[in-house]
Scaffold this motif. Structure first.
Motif, PDB file in Angstrom:
ATOM      1  N   THR B 411       0.838  -1.204   0.000  1.00 24.75           N
ATOM      2  CA  THR B 411       0.000   0.000   0.000  1.00 24.75           C
ATOM      3  C   THR B 411       0.873   1.254   0.000  1.00 24.75           C
ATOM      4  O   THR B 411       0.660   2.168  -0.801  1.00 24.75           O
ATOM      5  N   VAL B 412       1.841   1.294   0.906  1.00 17.21           N
ATOM      6  CA  VAL B 412       2.690   2.476   1.029  1.00 17.21           C
ATOM      7  C   VAL B 412       3.564   2.642  -0.223  1.00 17.21           C
ATOM      8  O   VAL B 412       3.783   3.763  -0.689  1.00 17.21           O
ATOM      9  N   SER B 413       4.016   1.527  -0.797  1.00 15.09           N
ATOM     10  CA  SER B 413       4.834   1.627  -2.012  1.00 15.09           C
ATOM     11  C   SER B 413       4.032   2.197  -3.182  1.00 15.09           C
ATOM     12  O   SER B 413       4.586   2.760  -4.109  1.00 15.09           O
ATOM     13  N   LEU B 414       2.710   2.059  -3.113  1.00 13.87           N
ATOM     14  CA  LEU B 414       1.833   2.631  -4.152  1.00 13.87           C
ATOM     15  C   LEU B 414       1.415   4.062  -3.803  1.00 13.87           C
ATOM     16  O   LEU B 414       0.465   4.588  -4.374  1.00 13.87           O
ATOM     17  N   LYS B 415       2.105   4.708  -2.869  1.00 12.49           N
ATOM     18  CA  LYS B 415       1.825   6.085  -2.418  1.00 12.49           C
ATOM     19  C   LYS B 415       0.528   6.167  -1.607  1.00 12.49           C
ATOM     20  O   LYS B 415      -0.102   7.228  -1.531  1.00 12.49           O
ATOM     21  N   GLY B 416       0.145   5.038  -1.045  1.00  7.47           N
ATOM     22  CA  GLY B 416      -1.030   5.021  -0.184  1.00  7.47           C
ATOM     23  C   GLY B 416      -0.624   4.951   1.265  1.00  7.47           C
ATOM     24  O   GLY B 416       0.530   5.187   1.622  1.00  7.47           O
ATOM     25  N   THR B 417      -1.583   4.573   2.135  1.00  5.02           N
ATOM     26  CA  THR B 417      -1.249   4.480   3.551  1.00  5.02           C
ATOM     27  C   THR B 417      -2.124   3.436   4.253  1.00  5.02           C
ATOM     28  O   THR B 417      -2.904   2.727   3.618  1.00  5.02           O
ATOM     29  N   LEU B 418      -1.944   3.343   5.572  1.00  2.00           N
ATOM     30  CA  LEU B 418      -2.500   2.217   6.329  1.00  2.00           C
ATOM     31  C   LEU B 418      -4.012   2.284   6.462  1.00  2.00           C
ATOM     32  O   LEU B 418      -4.706   1.280   6.395  1.00  2.00           O
ATOM     33  N   SER B 419      -4.530   3.482   6.717  1.00  2.00           N
ATOM     34  CA  SER B 419      -5.968   3.588   6.971  1.00  2.00           C
ATOM     35  C   SER B 419      -6.564   4.780   6.246  1.00  2.00           C
ATOM     36  O   SER B 419      -6.073   5.898   6.349  1.00  2.00           O
ATOM     37  N   GLY B 420      -7.630   4.518   5.527  1.00  3.38           N
ATOM     38  CA  GLY B 420      -8.345   5.590   4.848  1.00  3.38           C
ATOM     39  C   GLY B 420      -9.396   6.249   5.717  1.00  3.38           C
ATOM     40  O   GLY B 420      -9.602   7.458   5.652  1.00  3.38           O
ATOM     41  N   GLU B 421     -10.065   5.428   6.572  1.00  6.73           N
ATOM     42  CA  GLU B 421     -11.190   6.003   7.318  1.00  6.73           C
ATOM     43  C   GLU B 421     -11.497   5.315   8.641  1.00  6.73           C
ATOM     44  O   GLU B 421     -12.370   5.771   9.365  1.00  6.73           O
ATOM     45  N   HIS B 422     -10.813   4.238   8.968  1.00 10.59           N
ATOM     46  CA  HIS B 422     -11.105   3.536  10.226  1.00 10.59           C
ATOM     47  C   HIS B 422     -10.202   3.973  11.370  1.00 10.59           C
ATOM     48  O   HIS B 422     -10.493   3.691  12.526  1.00 10.59           O
ATOM     49  N   GLY B 423      -9.093   4.595  11.046  1.00  9.59           N
ATOM     50  CA  GLY B 423      -8.129   4.960  12.077  1.00  9.59           C
ATOM     51  C   GLY B 423      -7.164   3.823  12.371  1.00  9.59           C
ATOM     52  O   GLY B 423      -7.331   2.687  11.904  1.00  9.59           O
ATOM     53  N   ILE B 424      -6.146   4.141  13.152  1.00  9.65           N
ATOM     54  CA  ILE B 424      -5.110   3.182  13.525  1.00  9.65           C
ATOM     55  C   ILE B 424      -5.485   2.473  14.821  1.00  9.65           C
ATOM     56  O   ILE B 424      -5.402   1.253  14.921  1.00  9.65           O
ATOM     57  N   GLY B 425      -5.944   3.256  15.800  1.00  8.93           N
ATOM     58  CA  GLY B 425      -6.449   2.703  17.049  1.00  8.93           C
ATOM     59  C   GLY B 425      -5.491   1.718  17.695  1.00  8.93           C
ATOM     60  O   GLY B 425      -4.290   1.971  17.842  1.00  8.93           O
ATOM     61  N   TRP B 426      -6.032   0.587  18.076  1.00 13.25           N
ATOM     62  CA  TRP B 426      -5.287  -0.451  18.771  1.00 13.25           C
ATOM     63  C   TRP B 426      -4.718  -1.479  17.799  1.00 13.25           C
ATOM     64  O   TRP B 426      -3.590  -1.928  17.963  1.00 13.25           O
ATOM     65  N   VAL B 427      -5.483  -1.810  16.757  1.00 17.87           N
ATOM     66  CA  VAL B 427      -5.133  -2.996  15.974  1.00 17.87           C
ATOM     67  C   VAL B 427      -4.088  -2.754  14.889  1.00 17.87           C
ATOM     68  O   VAL B 427      -3.435  -3.692  14.444  1.00 17.87           O
ATOM     69  N   GLN B 428      -3.915  -1.497  14.436  1.00  9.02           N
ATOM     70  CA  GLN B 428      -2.918  -1.263  13.385  1.00  9.02           C
ATOM     71  C   GLN B 428      -1.661  -0.566  13.890  1.00  9.02           C
ATOM     72  O   GLN B 428      -0.743  -0.307  13.119  1.00  9.02           O
ATOM     73  N   LYS B 429      -1.596  -0.259  15.179  1.00 11.03           N
ATOM     74  CA  LYS B 429      -0.525   0.626  15.647  1.00 11.03           C
ATOM     75  C   LYS B 429       0.880   0.059  15.421  1.00 11.03           C
ATOM     76  O   LYS B 429       1.817   0.820  15.201  1.00 11.03           O
ATOM     77  N   ASN B 430       1.003  -1.258  15.468  1.00  9.76           N
ATOM     78  CA  ASN B 430       2.339  -1.813  15.291  1.00  9.76           C
ATOM     79  C   ASN B 430       2.783  -1.933  13.834  1.00  9.76           C
ATOM     80  O   ASN B 430       3.851  -2.474  13.541  1.00  9.76           O
ATOM     81  N   TYR B 431       1.941  -1.392  12.942  1.00  9.48           N
ATOM     82  CA  TYR B 431       2.342  -1.270  11.541  1.00  9.48           C
ATOM     83  C   TYR B 431       2.744   0.166  11.185  1.00  9.48           C
ATOM     84  O   TYR B 431       3.063   0.454  10.035  1.00  9.48           O
ATOM     85  N   MET B 432       2.682   1.080  12.138  1.00 11.61           N
ATOM     86  CA  MET B 432       2.919   2.501  11.838  1.00 11.61           C
ATOM     87  C   MET B 432       4.312   2.761  11.265  1.00 11.61           C
ATOM     88  O   MET B 432       4.524   3.701  10.498  1.00 11.61           O
ATOM     89  N   ASP B 433       5.278   1.918  11.657  1.00 12.12           N
ATOM     90  CA  ASP B 433       6.646   2.117  11.145  1.00 12.12           C
ATOM     91  C   ASP B 433       6.729   1.961   9.632  1.00 12.12           C
ATOM     92  O   ASP B 433       7.677   2.429   9.011  1.00 12.12           O
ATOM     93  N   ILE B 434       5.736   1.286   9.046  1.00 12.90           N
ATOM     94  CA  ILE B 434       5.756   1.118   7.581  1.00 12.90           C
ATOM     95  C   ILE B 434       5.475   2.454   6.890  1.00 12.90           C
ATOM     96  O   ILE B 434       6.061   2.772   5.860  1.00 12.90           O
ATOM     97  N   ALA B 435       4.587   3.241   7.485  1.00 18.11           N
ATOM     98  CA  ALA B 435       4.192   4.514   6.857  1.00 18.11           C
ATOM     99  C   ALA B 435       5.069   5.687   7.294  1.00 18.11           C
ATOM    100  O   ALA B 435       5.173   6.675   6.571  1.00 18.11           O
TER     101      ALA B 435
END
Lengths: 468, 468
Positions: B411-435
């Motif tokens: 996703t990030v390599s395509l100039k996108g990011t982790l969340s469009g509208e749900h937020g990072i919250g609890w479940v995606q936080k450990n992927y933040m280093d990718i973005a």
């Protein structure tokens, strides 16, 4: 500035001899923008070629704690680009390429020193539309638009700069480079540093690349000029037009003096302004279906006819449209040519506009100054030009600021704020306490410290003197 | 939690006995939202009546350093409202009044616990339009929409929550109350704390009043469902529609399983999905002139006909439109009813959607999981539901997260990011280093510390575990 010789030699190593300037003419030239009659010459003017050179300069400035002020098209009206503490004026002017008009994603990636009008024309050639058009669009840089969150005439329908910025490449005050977000229309990934950067007036980082969303091109518009016998009624008509379900693509207000002065100043335009016309509204609707636009224009006429107006002038040709816009955009320069002045950029919810105008005139009477008001009425954004004319220096320096303070207090009491589109910069910073509590200002100052602990980047802006 | 008895008694003094809860049923009920199968019961549930009670609770929490998590409609999909460290769950549910529909300024002032659909209907009764419609609009709170910067189906034409928020009353983590901005369409006055607050997931302050801009009501729409024989072609068609100069008001993608499961789950809907339909696009255009909409719809048909499609279904009646939307909005719940799952909220520039879909399927094959994809294709926002089905617990806990990491890297390599509208919250936080780089995360963490030095407000969210 201590170590000037050393710093100069280091900067020359980064950008080359030819792009570092210390001659007085250049320093003066980069010591002013369009704000009043202010000039603050920096010690050094530097013109880096790219992001990496900027990063190296900033690292150096951070190491030696040198005030560094980014400067773009020098069209600012709040002194945001002035080197008020000297130091380095970092001109972005060589970062002037449109990198990619991405038709597949309806976006453009650009460097900051592209002139807004050139950007608009380049994307229009591809059938696309960048709607934000500040009055200075022929000379301002898109990077400056981001620094000040510029608006302009079309904001009433299309929004302001912040509404188009998707992602920014930024050199931080420690010289590191980040992209603030992603090239996506939606983003809910961490704090929105993109929007924090927009309007931060070059105090948090130097924007070096910009990703903007675009719209499909709009093919038609209708432009009309409506003369009102009473200025307050012109303001009242504004919210009535929206109430009728119309969203004009521009809805501009000009007081009598504004139009008079502009007509005298700008060449090649004639509008039959009669002695009893107190104000004009310049109204545009746009869209892809001319028949619908004509219906909308008729609706607008039937709304304004409920007020005391003279005959509505419709621009029949492209030349007439251009002439009316030239007149409108010429007001600022016409005022400047007429007298020393101070410009305030008040903004309120649009229905409060008549109250604001009336209050400004009363405050002017109280403090003995004259004002010429005009602006983007559809947004509730009224530019208040306070004219020095025959005021004594003492009145100008001591009494007028008290009146300005009262104008801002009125603005805030109407749920508005200090600046709609010019920024706070240098000239409005000591009014910030009117809009913000101490706690609130401390949050902003805290953010500034997180980004720029040494306060090297555009110091002396936004925050009241006693605060930073 | 130490001092539980004392804190309880203090909270009861603030809000009254009847609005403080410690029974297990209530704690469990406020310990979950719609995120996967997660439950984190708080120690106390409190339901204050107004801003001042919230400020008093927060002062207490700040004094005793009690984790405090605001919770609204409990419809979140990233665990943003979960009390992951226990403490106080602060429900905003009693702040549920629409304060003023300001027709004169085309704005609404509301409390946070108004259900989004109720707000939309209330302003529609006055001829006005709040366009943002997350799929959970029948139960989510407008305050939660602000916390997560919610999008939904109409974002493709009308933008997301952030594009409508003018001003926010916020209780800060020290219990002080500020308004973040002004009730104006334009604002260039200091850092944009309004936009910083939107999408900050309740970690910087508790929103207690909201000023939203509105639009004039839109009277007509046309809705069509297009079956594609190849899912990637459905994605390819998306950017072609925009290329034809059309901006649909909704452009939704559903993979085969999404539509199948929803049709089985949601009652009273029948759509003739054939065995060889791999995906559908649900496409809406809206506006005030039906004739123009019909032209636009024809243009869309001529675009999608360039791909391998079956017959386009037009919704003839309001009932049919409602049924199609019910089907689309039912996908999330249908997936949930079908299997344990993890939902990712990927977003890319829309032209990159086919690459994203293809890559997700390849990653799924590599790690042995099945995904059901659907979402707001017009925004490039693809919801990826990874289905547990027959995967072992070990695969689910160890292998699937590796696959998710690869999906986000793509996703990030395509100039996108982790969340469009749900937020990072609890479940995606450990992927933040990718973005985000370390520097970038440190800026966000620095902002968090400026607002909330004791880290009491919604701790454990957004930032990776090792970071805070």
């Amino acid at each position: 500035m201590n170590n000037l010789a050393h710093i100069l030699s280091e900067i020359k190593k980064i950008v080359g001899e030819n792009y570092v300037f210390t001659d007085q003419e250049t320093l003066n030239n980069y010591g002013h923008d369009e704000t009043e009659d202010l000039t603050f010459p920096p010690h050094i003017v530097v013109k880096p070629a790219n992001t990496f050179e900027i990063a190296e300069i900033i690292k150096l400035a951070n190491e030696f704690k040198i005030p560094t002020t980014p400067i773009g098209g020098k069209t600012g009206l709040s002194g945001g680009a002035l080197s008020v503490y000297g130091g380095i004026a970092l001109s972005t002017e060589r970062l002037n390429k449109i990198i990619d008009i991405d038709e597949k994603n309806v976006q453009v990636i650009t460097e900051p020193a592209v002139i807004t009008q050139i950007l608009r024309e380049a994307v229009a050639d591809k059938g696309l539309f960048y709607p934000v058009d500040p009055s200075s669009l022929g000379s301002c840089f898109i990077g400056g638009n981001i620094a000040e969150n510029s608006g302009g005439a079309r904001a009433v329908k299309y929004g302001v700069t912040k509404d188009y910025v998707l992602n920014l490449e930024v050199v931080l005050p420690n010289g590191e480079i980040i992209w603030t977000g992603a090239n996506t229309l939606k983003n809910a990934t961490g704090y929105n540093l993109t929007q924090l950067m927009v309007g931060s007036e070059g105090t948090l980082g130097i924007v070096t690349k910009i990703v903007l969303k675009l719209l499909p091109k709009v093919n038609h518009n209708i432009l009309m000029l409506v003369p009102f016998y009473k200025a307050e009624q012109a303001c009242e008509a504004v919210s009535e037009i929206f109430k009728a379900g119309i969203t004009p693509s521009a809805l501009e207000f000009m007081e009598r003096d504004a139009i008079d002065w502009s007509l005298r100043y700008v060449e090649g335009i004639s509008v039959a302004v009669k002695p009893n016309h107190q104000a004009h509204l310049l109204i545009e609707v746009d869209g892809n279906y001319l028949g619908i636009l004509m219906q909308e224009a008729e609706k607008i006429v039937s709304v304004v006819e409920q007020f005391e107006i003279d005959e509505v002038l419709f621009a029949d040709t492209e030349d007439q449209k251009n002439a009316l816009w030239k007149m409108r955009r010429g007001v600022a320069e016409a005022v400047k040519a007429n007298s020393v002045y101070k410009e305030e950029d008040t903004v309120v919810p649009r229905y409060e506009l008549p109250k604001l105008l009336k209050g400004i005139k009363q405050i002017g009477e109280k403090y003995g100054f004259k004002s010429v008001c005009y602006g983007h009425a559809g947004d509730g954004n009224l530019h208040v030009n306070i004219i020095k004319a025959n005021l004594s220096e003492e009145q100008w320096q001591k009494e007028v600021p008290k009146g300005i303070r009262e104008i801002f207090e009125l603005t805030v009491s109407l749920k508005g704020t200090l600046s709609g589109e010019h920024g706070i910069g240098w000239v409005q910073k000591n009014y910030m306490d009117i809009a913000f509590s101490k706690t609130h200002l401390e949050l902003m100052e805290g953010i500034k410290r997180i980004f720029d602990p040494n306060n090297i980047l555009n110091p002396g802006k936004i925050f009241p003197d006693e605060d930073i």
